[in-house]
Write a protein that holds these residues in place. Structure first.
Motif, mmCIF file in Angstrom:
data_model
loop_
_atom_site.group_PDB
_atom_site.id
_atom_site.type_symbol
_atom_site.label_atom_id
_atom_site.label_comp_id
_atom_site.label_asym_id
_atom_site.label_seq_id
_atom_site.Cartn_x
_atom_site.Cartn_y
_atom_site.Cartn_z
ATOM 1 N N ASP A 1 -4.095 -10.011 3.323
ATOM 2 C CA ASP A 1 -3.003 -10.241 4.282
ATOM 3 C C ASP A 1 -3.117 -9.317 5.493
ATOM 4 O O ASP A 1 -3.032 -9.766 6.663
ATOM 5 N N ARG B 1 -3.811 -10.186 9.369
ATOM 6 C CA ARG B 1 -2.960 -9.730 10.462
ATOM 7 C C ARG B 1 -3.791 -9.023 11.530
ATOM 8 O O ARG B 1 -3.659 -9.281 12.736
ATOM 9 N N VAL C 1 -5.741 -19.164 4.230
ATOM 10 C CA VAL C 1 -6.147 -18.026 5.096
ATOM 11 C C VAL C 1 -7.331 -18.448 5.957
ATOM 12 O O VAL C 1 -7.350 -18.203 7.174
ATOM 13 N N TYR D 1 -6.234 -20.711 8.634
ATOM 14 C CA TYR D 1 -5.567 -19.894 9.659
ATOM 15 C C TYR D 1 -6.591 -19.240 10.571
ATOM 16 O O TYR D 1 -6.443 -19.247 11.808
ATOM 17 N N HIS E 1 0.952 -19.773 10.382
ATOM 18 C CA HIS E 1 1.249 -18.654 9.494
ATOM 19 C C HIS E 1 2.636 -18.724 8.923
ATOM 20 O O HIS E 1 2.907 -18.282 7.813
ATOM 21 N N LYS E 2 3.512 -19.313 9.786
ATOM 22 C CA LYS E 2 4.904 -19.330 9.307
ATOM 23 C C LYS E 2 5.309 -20.646 8.669
ATOM 24 O O LYS E 2 6.491 -20.872 8.387
ATOM 25 N N THR F 1 2.618 -21.938 3.466
ATOM 26 C CA THR F 1 2.068 -20.564 3.376
ATOM 27 C C THR F 1 3.064 -19.630 2.739
ATOM 28 O O THR F 1 2.736 -18.861 1.824
#
Lengths: 149, 579
Positions: free
Chosen positions: B60, B64, B120, B123, B139-140, B144
């Protein structure tokens, strides 16, 4: 037999007991054969008599010897042995006349060539009879060698 | 015996207990080890789950970082951590195949992690292609967020479940540890108790055994002591000799008898002490004995005394294998001397008998003969009184003569022994009857006899015995003709003879006296004789090892009973030796 009757027979008694000498003399006196008894007391005398030594210079040669066994100085056994060893007298008949009944004496006497062994009986009459039968046997029944003297 | 069994039982119990506690210890240790393995297993599962979640967190943060900065370095970290997370979940799943519920959960987790990682990667592609804003929208998205949430939930669920398992396992581990401890201590304590008990039994047994040994030792000592005392006390000479010809041991009696000290006896060959004339015989006897192993019951030799004299020893010995010999000896010097003295005495007596037979009879014969001569020659010439006196003198001398004769016969029984042989008693009795022929026919005697055996004896004496007894039975007859019966019956190794008559009998008070020499119960006038007959009978029977007795009642006849040794010697039934 005839020869004996014609003359007196000579008997030598070797006996130390004068009683016996007298009894024997008595018995022989009443015998059938005319006889002459000479008595000596022991063996030494007897041998001297036979050999005509000393006082016995003129002693006759006996026809029969009556020999007691228990004698002083030289007893009957020794005397008999000497008689039998002597060629001069070894042929003279020897009659053992004794009180002993012991077998030992009897056997020994015959071994020494006694002619017979006689026990002296206690009873007088028996004694007399026996002496007379000795005389009778030796001088009338038995033949003896002829006399040399 | 009982103590021995207790020892065995104790030992068996102890052994069984030790084996059991060993098995128990082994089992509890194994249990302990396996619980520990399971604990470690649970911890491993938990650790893997933790690893998975931490790696997912790292993924994660890498996402980010890449989203913000766009640096490709984050992509490598992301791929690696993602892989590690996947790996961890997979391992955890593999570790829990034994628990299907957890495995299912972890399998779901594994696929969810895979889904998430593919999200992921989606993304990252969006970010790369369309930039940060487009990516942020992705992502939001619901998917997910939801998957992340679900993963966390599942992780927690798995973790919780495994922790529950761990807690149970920990509990079990401590329980089995306790059990192992209890088992260890209890077996230790019980083992110690048993060992103690076992020790006590063994110790008791040992003490008992030692006491037994001591008692036996004391007994043995006592016996030895007693033997030693007898050894020292014995009047007989006791010794042990060796094959080398020396004494090994001698009793003090040797010193008392021979004067030599024990040391002197032991340090010289025993033949040294033997009389020169006896050496050869002694050596031969010892050799023979050692060779044959035969016991010697009587052997005599002379041993030297310290003072130079000789002592005659009579030996009895038992040889042992190897030449050793146990022997006892008795000093018979004195006995020998006495025997010799007795022989001399007997010879003197014989001599006396001989003397009596000649020298005593001679004068008596003279008295008797000349008294008889006197009687014969002068009978009737003397008066009646003189005749009577002469008769008395002759009678006395004659009687004395027969007394001497009888005395001689009696004493000859002692000195003259004919050879003993088996005598048929029928013949013996026939011979004695022959000797009595005259009186038997005169008296019209009826003489009968039962079956007669054979006895060992002197035939001449036995004839004389029966002649005297039968002669007496005829001589002392009553009014009627004599009736005499002779019989024999077996009595052990002897024959018991009896001679029974119907004569005048004998007053029982004289039962002993009649056997004494020259003792008479009647006047010479009534019954002539010296009184020698029964004394002779007694002597003959006694010389044959028997005894004679009389049973009678005055006026009712008498029985003479005597025993003589049987010639067959066996203890047979009646009549065994009859012809």
């Amino acid at each position: 037999m005839e020869q004996h009757l014609n003359r007196c027979v000579e008997i030598l008694l070797v006996e130390d007991n004068p009683g016996d000498v007298e009894l024997t003399t008595l018995a022989l006196k009443e015998g059938k054969v005319s006889n002459h008894l000479s008595a000596v007391e022991d063996g030494i005398e007897a041998l001297a008599f036979l050999r005509r030594e000393g006082a016995y210079r003129d002693a006759p040669r006996p026809d029969l010897i009556l020999l007691d066994l228990n004698l002083p100085r030289k007893d009957g056994r020794e005397t008999l042995a000497e008689i039998r060893l002597d060629s001069e007298f070894c042929d003279i008949p020897v009659v053992i006349l004794t009180t002993s009944e012991s077998q030992l004496d009897i056997v020994e006497s015959y071994k020494l060539k006694a002619n017979c062994y006689i026990k002296k009986p206690v009873d007088l009459d028996h004694f007399m009879a026996i002496v007379r039968s000795i005389e009778d046997f030796w001088f009338t029944i038995v033949k003896l060698p002829a006399r040399r003297d | 015996m009982i103590q021995g069994r207790a020892l065995h039982i104790g030992f068996a119990t102890l052994l069984t207990f030790l084996i059991l506690s060993a098995i128990m210890s082994y089992a509890s240790t194994r249990e302990l080890l396996s619980t520990r393995d399971w604990l470690r297993h649970s911890e491993l599962v938990l650790r893997r789950i933790d690893e998975a979640s931490s790696n997912l967190l790292k993924v994660d943060s890498a996402v980010r970082g890449y989203a913000i900065k766009g640096q490709t370095a984050y992509l490598a970290t992301l791929e690696r951590d993602g892989y590690l997370a996947q790996q961890a979940v997979s391992e955890a799943k593999n570790l829990t195949v034994d628990r299907p519920s957890l495995t299912t959960k972890l399998a779901r987790l594994e696929s969810m992690v895979k889904d998430r990682l593919s999200l992921v990667r989606q993304y990252i592609q969006v970010r790369k292609a369309k930039g940060l804003a487009a990516a942020a929208v992705l992502h939001k998205t619901e998917v997910t967020l939801k998957i992340r949430e679900q993963i966390t939930e599942l992780e927690d669920s798995c973790r919780n479940q495994e922790q529950g398992v761990l807690a149970g396992r920990e509990q079990r581990a401590s329980a089995s540890l306790r059990a192992a401890m209890v088992s260890f201590w209890s077996s230790t304590v019980a083992g110690l108790f048993l060992l103690g008990g076992f020790y006590l039994i063994a110790a008791k047994l040992l003490v008992a055994q030692r006491q037994l040994h001591l008692a036996e030792g004391r007994r043995a000592n006592l016996a030895e002591d007693e033997r030693d005392r007898f050894f020292s006390l014995s009047l007989d000479l006791l010794c042990i000799s060796n094959a080398d010809g020396y004494f090994k041991r001698v009793s003090p009696a040797f010193t008392r008898t021979l004067g030599w000290s024990v040391d002197q006896m032991l340090t010289r060959p025993f033949l040294d002490f033997v009389h020169p004339d006896d050496k050869v015989a002694t050596k031969a006897e010892v050799d023979r004995q050692v060779q044959t192993g035969e016991e010697v019951l009587q052997f005599e030799n002379r041993y030297s005394h310290l003072d130079g004299s000789w002592r005659t020893l009579s030996w009895r010995s038992v040889p042992q294998p190897g030449g050793m010999m146990y022997a006892t000896a008795r000093d018979v010097t004195e006995n020998k001397r006495i025997a010799r003295a007795l022989d001399d005495k007997n010879r003197d007596l014989e001599q006396f008998a001989h003397v009596a037979s000649h020298d005593l009879q001679e004068p008596l014969r003279m008295v008797a003969s000349f008294m008889q001569l006197l009687e014969k020659k002068y009978k009737g010439q003397l008066d009646e009184q003189a005749d009577r006196w002469i008769h008395h003198a002759v009678d006395g001398a004659t009687r004395m003569q027969s007394l001497i004769q009888d005395l001689l016969t009696y004493s000859r029984l002692g000195s003259q022994d004919n050879e003993c042989c088996a005598c048929k008693m029928e013949e013996v009795i026939a011979r004695s009857l022959q000797n009595l022929q005259l009186v038997v026919s005169e008296s019209l005697a009826d003489i009968t006899m039962g079956p007669m055996p054979a006895v060992t004896g002197d035939k001449i004496q036995l004839i004389s015995l029966f002649q005297n007894l039968i002669g007496n039975a005829i001589k002392y007859r009553g009014g009627s003709p004599p009736n005499i019966h002779i019989s024999a019956e077996r009595d052990g190794s002897d024959w018991l003879f009896s001679v029974r008559d119907n004569g005048i009998g004998i007053d029982p008070q004289f039962a002993e006296r009649i056997f004494v020499i020259f003792q008479r119960l009647h006047t010479r006038k009534a019954y002539p004789g010296t009184g020698i007959g029964l004394a002779l009978c007694k002597r003959i029977v006694e010389r044959h090892g028997g005894c004679i007795r009389m049973e009678s009642e005055l006026g009712h006849g008498s029985i003479f009973l005597f025993n003589l040794p049987a010639s067959d010697k066996e203890v047979g039934s009646n009549g065994a030796a009859f012809e």
